[in-house]
Every structure is written in structure tokens, then in C-alpha cells.
Design an enzyme around this catalytic site. Structure first.
Site, short mmCIF file in Angstrom:
data_model
loop_
_atom_site.label_atom_id
_atom_site.label_comp_id
_atom_site.label_asym_id
_atom_site.label_seq_id
_atom_site.Cartn_x
_atom_site.Cartn_y
_atom_site.Cartn_z
N ALA A 1 -71.70 -6.95 34.22
CA ALA A 1 -70.98 -5.94 33.44
C ALA A 1 -69.71 -5.54 34.17
CB ALA A 1 -71.86 -4.71 33.22
N ASP A 2 -68.73 -5.11 33.38
CA ASP A 2 -67.50 -4.57 33.95
C ASP A 2 -66.91 -3.59 32.96
OD1 ASP A 2 -65.62 -5.03 36.38
OD2 ASP A 2 -64.30 -4.81 34.64
#
Length: 197
Positions: A70-71
């Protein structure tokens, strides 16, 4: 049967979201150099970064697993805001955010090493910021909290004082949209609720 889940993130907030949902997982940070990927488009940027993090960790696995990468970034006034470089930048950004509406984008990548399948999606949540005083901003930055957050605020911490409201998934603002993650896992043929058995 749901494979073991590996979270390719150092983020305590992402860990806490999964723990609160009683989803068993282990953490293996990717240590991917995020500066290798650039894009003026927040959707493209968070999806590419999430995928790169997940791929770096998936390549190291010896057993079948689901890897979550995730980012997150805040998009405000046509500018992509990740983590601030230092306290001065955090203060400048927080002043810039006063009374504004931003969009918090989180890229979600899921790699199933058993099926050799990869999914990448994103979630977006609109964030309506309050108008903190200069003194409130300085005090908040002095806590150190905004230095570790995309967009300089933690809605699950002290930064919640400076968010009037949101439109969209609350977990997304923290770092993971669990409803999106559930749908992605279903797309791979699993049920996230299997983790509760």
C-alpha cells in the site's frame, strides 16, 4: 483456503487496521526506494508504489501467501503531498491545508503467490480540513506525528483535531481501505472472513 497474509509495510497504522479487524498477518517491510517511481498523477503514483512494494516482498516468499502492498498520498491544490521532509515543510504544508479540501489516495496491491496473480486498485477519500492557528500547527508539528504521515496529518491521532469531516472510507485515510481489500481478496477467490476461523 485463505493463504497467510503478509503486509509489505512498516506503517503502524496499517498494522493497527488489520489487527482491529482481527485479521492475522505478519509484517515484512519492502524497503523499496520510493524515489524510483514518479508521476504527476496521484492514482498512477500510489498504484505503482503499492505494486512495487508488494512485488519486492512477494519475490522473497518461499510459501504460498497473499502479499499486501500500500501507498498513500494527499492531493491538494494540484500537488501530490507525501510525507514531509522535515518540520519546516510540515508547518508550511499544514498552513497550506487550512480550510481546504484534499483527496487522500491509497494504492492497494495484492499478490497471490499461490495462483501467481496480482491485483492493483486504489481508494480515494475527500478530506475537509479545519483552520488551525499558527500556534496549533507549531504545537502539532512539535509532537512529531505529522512527519510520518502522507499529507502531514494522522486522522487516527492528534491530527484528527484538524479534520472537519471526510467523504469516503475512513480506513483509507489511515492507510488501508478494508472494504476494498475484502473485494480484492474475493476477486482472487478467497474470503477475508476465513481469517476469523
Amino acid at each position: 483456503m485463505l493463504p497467510p497474509i503478509v503486509l509489505a509495510s512498516q506503517s503502524p497504522a496499517r498494522r493497527q487496521l488489520l489487527e482491529a479487524a482481527r485479521i492475522p498477518f505478519r509484517v515484512q517491510p519492502s524497503y523499496f526506494d520510493e524515489s524510483q517511481i514518479q508521476s504527476p498523477d496521484p492514482v498512477e503514483l500510489v498504484q505503482k508504489l503499492a505494486a512495487a512494494k508488494a512485488e519486492a516482498v512477494a519475490a522473497q516468499q518461499r510459501e504460498p501467501v497473499l502479499v499486501i502492498g500500500a501507498d498513500s498520498v494527499l492531493y491538494l491544490g494540484g500537488e501530490i503531498l507525501g510525507k514531509p521532509a522535515n518540520a519546516l515543510e510540515a508547518e508550511r504544508r499544514l498552513r497550506q491545508m487550512r480550510g481546504e479540501v484534499g483527496e487522500l489516495y491509497t494504492g492497494h496491491a495484492l499478490i497471490d503467490t499461490r495462483q501467481n496473480r496480482r491485483l492493483v486498485h486504489y481508494a480515494v477519500t475527500r478530506v475537509f480540513f479545519a483552520k488551525p492557528s499558527d500556534e496549533e500547527i507549531r504545537t502539532y508539528v512539535a509532537t512529531g506525528e505529522p512527519l510520518n504521515c502522507a499529507g502531514c496529518f494522522a486522522i487516527d491521532g492528534r491530527g484528527s483535531l484538524f479534520v472537519e469531516r471526510i467523504e469516503g472510507c475512513p480506513g483509507n485515510v489511515i492507510g488501508l481501505s478494508l472494504p476494498l481489500l475484502r473485494r480484492m481478496i474475493q476477486e482472487l477467490g478467497y474470503s477475508l472472513t476465513e481469517a476469523w476461523n
